[in-house]
Design an enzyme around this catalytic site. Structure first.
Site, PDB file in Angstrom:
ATOM      1  N   LYS A  92       0.818  -1.214   0.000  1.00  0.00           N
ATOM      2  CA  LYS A  92       0.000   0.000   0.000  1.00  0.00           C
ATOM      3  C   LYS A  92       0.851   1.264   0.000  1.00  0.00           C
ATOM      4  O   LYS A  92       0.351   2.351  -0.323  1.00  0.00           O
ATOM      5  CB  LYS A  92      -0.949   0.007   1.201  1.00  0.00           C
ATOM      6  CG  LYS A  92      -0.276   0.141   2.549  1.00  0.00           C
ATOM      7  CD  LYS A  92      -1.301   0.177   3.672  1.00  0.00           C
ATOM      8  CE  LYS A  92      -0.636   0.355   5.027  1.00  0.00           C
ATOM      9  NZ  LYS A  92      -1.614   0.443   6.127  1.00  0.00           N
ATOM     10  N   ASP A  93       2.146   1.151   0.372  1.00  0.00           N
ATOM     11  CA  ASP A  93       3.015   2.326   0.436  1.00  0.00           C
ATOM     12  C   ASP A  93       3.693   2.653  -0.880  1.00  0.00           C
ATOM     13  O   ASP A  93       4.302   3.717  -1.014  1.00  0.00           O
ATOM     14  CB  ASP A  93       4.098   2.120   1.502  1.00  0.00           C
ATOM     15  CG  ASP A  93       3.540   2.097   2.914  1.00  0.00           C
ATOM     16  OD1 ASP A  93       2.378   2.507   3.094  1.00  0.00           O
ATOM     17  OD2 ASP A  93       4.262   1.667   3.832  1.00  0.00           O
ATOM     18  N   ARG A 140      -7.543   8.306   5.558  1.00  0.00           N
ATOM     19  CA  ARG A 140      -8.623   7.403   5.148  1.00  0.00           C
ATOM     20  C   ARG A 140      -9.396   6.890   6.363  1.00  0.00           C
ATOM     21  O   ARG A 140     -10.628   6.880   6.372  1.00  0.00           O
ATOM     22  CB  ARG A 140      -8.032   6.219   4.366  1.00  0.00           C
ATOM     23  CG  ARG A 140      -9.039   5.115   4.072  1.00  0.00           C
ATOM     24  CD  ARG A 140      -8.349   3.863   3.549  1.00  0.00           C
ATOM     25  NE  ARG A 140      -7.370   3.346   4.481  1.00  0.00           N
ATOM     26  CZ  ARG A 140      -7.657   2.589   5.533  1.00  0.00           C
ATOM     27  NH1 ARG A 140      -8.905   2.248   5.786  1.00  0.00           N
ATOM     28  NH2 ARG A 140      -6.702   2.168   6.347  1.00  0.00           N
ATOM     29  N   ARG A 141      -8.668   6.452   7.383  1.00  0.00           N
ATOM     30  CA  ARG A 141      -9.341   5.974   8.594  1.00  0.00           C
ATOM     31  C   ARG A 141     -10.065   7.122   9.297  1.00  0.00           C
ATOM     32  O   ARG A 141     -11.203   6.955   9.753  1.00  0.00           O
ATOM     33  CB  ARG A 141      -8.325   5.333   9.552  1.00  0.00           C
ATOM     34  CG  ARG A 141      -7.704   4.050   9.030  1.00  0.00           C
ATOM     35  CD  ARG A 141      -6.829   3.390  10.087  1.00  0.00           C
ATOM     36  NE  ARG A 141      -6.118   2.232   9.537  1.00  0.00           N
ATOM     37  CZ  ARG A 141      -4.801   2.127   9.452  1.00  0.00           C
ATOM     38  NH1 ARG A 141      -4.028   3.104   9.897  1.00  0.00           N
ATOM     39  NH2 ARG A 141      -4.243   1.050   8.936  1.00  0.00           N
ATOM     40  N   ARG A 158       1.524   8.935  15.461  1.00  0.00           N
ATOM     41  CA  ARG A 158       2.757   8.504  14.794  1.00  0.00           C
ATOM     42  C   ARG A 158       3.503   7.566  15.722  1.00  0.00           C
ATOM     43  O   ARG A 158       3.467   7.711  16.926  1.00  0.00           O
ATOM     44  CB  ARG A 158       3.621   9.728  14.467  1.00  0.00           C
ATOM     45  CG  ARG A 158       4.991   9.406  13.853  1.00  0.00           C
ATOM     46  CD  ARG A 158       4.883   9.099  12.383  1.00  0.00           C
ATOM     47  NE  ARG A 158       6.081   8.396  11.925  1.00  0.00           N
ATOM     48  CZ  ARG A 158       7.191   8.992  11.524  1.00  0.00           C
ATOM     49  NH1 ARG A 158       7.289  10.297  11.546  1.00  0.00           N
ATOM     50  NH2 ARG A 158       8.213   8.273  11.112  1.00  0.00           N
ATOM     51  N   ARG A 164       1.922   2.696  19.691  1.00  0.00           N
ATOM     52  CA  ARG A 164       0.494   2.958  19.533  1.00  0.00           C
ATOM     53  C   ARG A 164      -0.326   2.163  20.541  1.00  0.00           C
ATOM     54  O   ARG A 164      -1.260   2.688  21.149  1.00  0.00           O
ATOM     55  CB  ARG A 164       0.067   2.634  18.103  1.00  0.00           C
ATOM     56  CG  ARG A 164       0.788   3.498  17.081  1.00  0.00           C
ATOM     57  CD  ARG A 164       0.355   3.197  15.667  1.00  0.00           C
ATOM     58  NE  ARG A 164       1.227   3.910  14.731  1.00  0.00           N
ATOM     59  CZ  ARG A 164       0.878   4.287  13.513  1.00  0.00           C
ATOM     60  NH1 ARG A 164      -0.331   4.027  13.076  1.00  0.00           N
ATOM     61  NH2 ARG A 164       1.718   4.920  12.742  1.00  0.00           N
ATOM     62  N   CYS A 251      -1.220   7.477  -1.983  1.00  0.00           N
ATOM     63  CA  CYS A 251      -1.503   6.326  -1.132  1.00  0.00           C
ATOM     64  C   CYS A 251      -1.943   6.726   0.268  1.00  0.00           C
ATOM     65  O   CYS A 251      -2.397   5.878   1.033  1.00  0.00           O
ATOM     66  CB  CYS A 251      -0.290   5.402  -1.059  1.00  0.00           C
ATOM     67  SG  CYS A 251       1.232   6.215  -0.590  1.00  0.00           S
TER      68      CYS A 251
END
Length: 343
Positions: A92-93, A140-141, A158, A164, A251
């Site tokens: 995806k990156d 997106r989220r 981040r 996280r 992306c």
């Protein structure tokens, strides 16, 4: 900057080339690349990991500001220079535009592509009280979460996955949203309190998939890596990324897509494969989300993606993706993090 790891392992190695696999130094990146190393060793080849430090690993800026390209371009430059033979990317990156210097020689079977919620007290999304602080790195989220209208306080985040998860454990945040695939790869699925279904949140195009890249002229290695390719994952990712490219969105744009190869029956009761593709485009602030879907032949994966993108454009996707959000107060929040990023 590269540094080899002594992780060749295995005594069934063939005589021949030692394949050098470039990887970022984060636990997630090393784990992902390690699966490719292990698969090559299991097939009788010699392989090792080589750590590549990227500018993104040395930056504390939010991903949306520095761009995920800083993580992939450093690996590609080492590949072009010949200091590594293979680069393993989170697919995806990667930019959607092809680079003639390289080829995606394998797309292994993808992990579950859904997004995952990690919340305090084991709560699922619908149980979070209004005003709960939910961290995520992806527009997106953020956009799709805001569109659900749950009254949550969405803050940019981040850091690597452990950082996280610690933000929830230590009470800094009530929950975080991350890719389930990353947690699966580092053995932390126990932290997931809910895997979000695509009807709630469509994942990023190619989420959960790896791209195993090598130099375009390396015929020997291309043949070796072809054994790791999963055709169903490849066509699914091809459709998802074609949608993203046709929308001319990066992306990190608030675009979701998910394709799956499914079995169908023709009029005579015979089974055949179809490719089902769902896509969405959202306003950054979540004020609007456009959704559409299409079904067709896996042979037409790229065209299906482009066709669905054109349908979204007709619905107003391009204007939605380029519109300025009414409020950017969430950008005022900066989460402390170490110098690595695991998305």
């Amino acid at each position: 900057m590269t540094a080899p790891l002594d992780e060749t392992n295995g005594s069934t190695e063939r005589e021949g080339r030692r394949w050098r696999i470039g990887t970022r130094g984060s636990l997630l990146a090393r784990t992902q690349s390690g699966t490719i190393r292990d698969a090559l060793i299991a097939a009788g080849h010699t392989a090792e990991l080589v750590i590549v430090q990227t500018p993104g690993d040395r930056s504390a800026e939010p991903v949306k500001d520095i761009g995920v390209g800083v993580f992939t371009s450093a690996l590609r430059e080492e590949l072009a220079a010949g200091t590594i033979d293979i680069a393993v990317h989170s697919y995806k990156d990667l930019p959607t535009a092809p680079d003639a210097r390289f080829t995606i020689a394998a797309v292994p079977q993808r992990e579950d592509p859904r997004d995952a919620l990690v919340a305090r007290a084991g709560m699922v999304l619908g149980e979070l009280p209004a005003g709960s602080r939910v961290g995520t790195s992806a527009p997106r989220r953020s956009a799709q979460l805001a569109a659900l209208g749950l009254g949550l306080d969405i803050v940019p985040l981040r850091g690597n996955l452990d950082t996280r998860l610690a933000a929830v454990r230590d009470g800094e945040l009530d929950a975080v949203l991350v890719a389930r695939a990353g947690l699966a790869r580092i053995g932390r699925l126990d932290a997931v309190t809910e895997a979000l279904e695509p009807v709630q949140m469509l994942p990023a195009p190619a989420q959960g998939a790896l791209a195993v890249e090598c130099r375009a002229g390396d015929a020997e290695l291309i043949e070796v890596l072809a054994a790791l390719d999963d055709p169903a994952t490849r066509v699914s990712v091809e459709a998802e990324r074609a949608l993203l490219a046709e929308l001319e969105a990066g992306c990190s744009a608030p675009v979701g897509a998910l394709a799956e190869v499914v079995e169908s029956l023709d009029d005579d009761g015979r089974i055949f494969d179809e490719l089902s593709l769902r896509g969405c485009a959202a306003a950054v602030d979540g004020s609007e989300v456009l959704r559409a879907s299409v079904v067709g032949s896996p042979r037409d994966a790229a065209e299906l993606g482009r066709a669905l993108a054109r349908e979204l454009v007709e619905l107003g996707a391009r204007e939605l993706l380029t519109a300025e959000p009414e409020s950017s107060s969430a950008d005022d929040f900066t989460h402390p993090s170490p110098m690595e990023n695991s998305r």
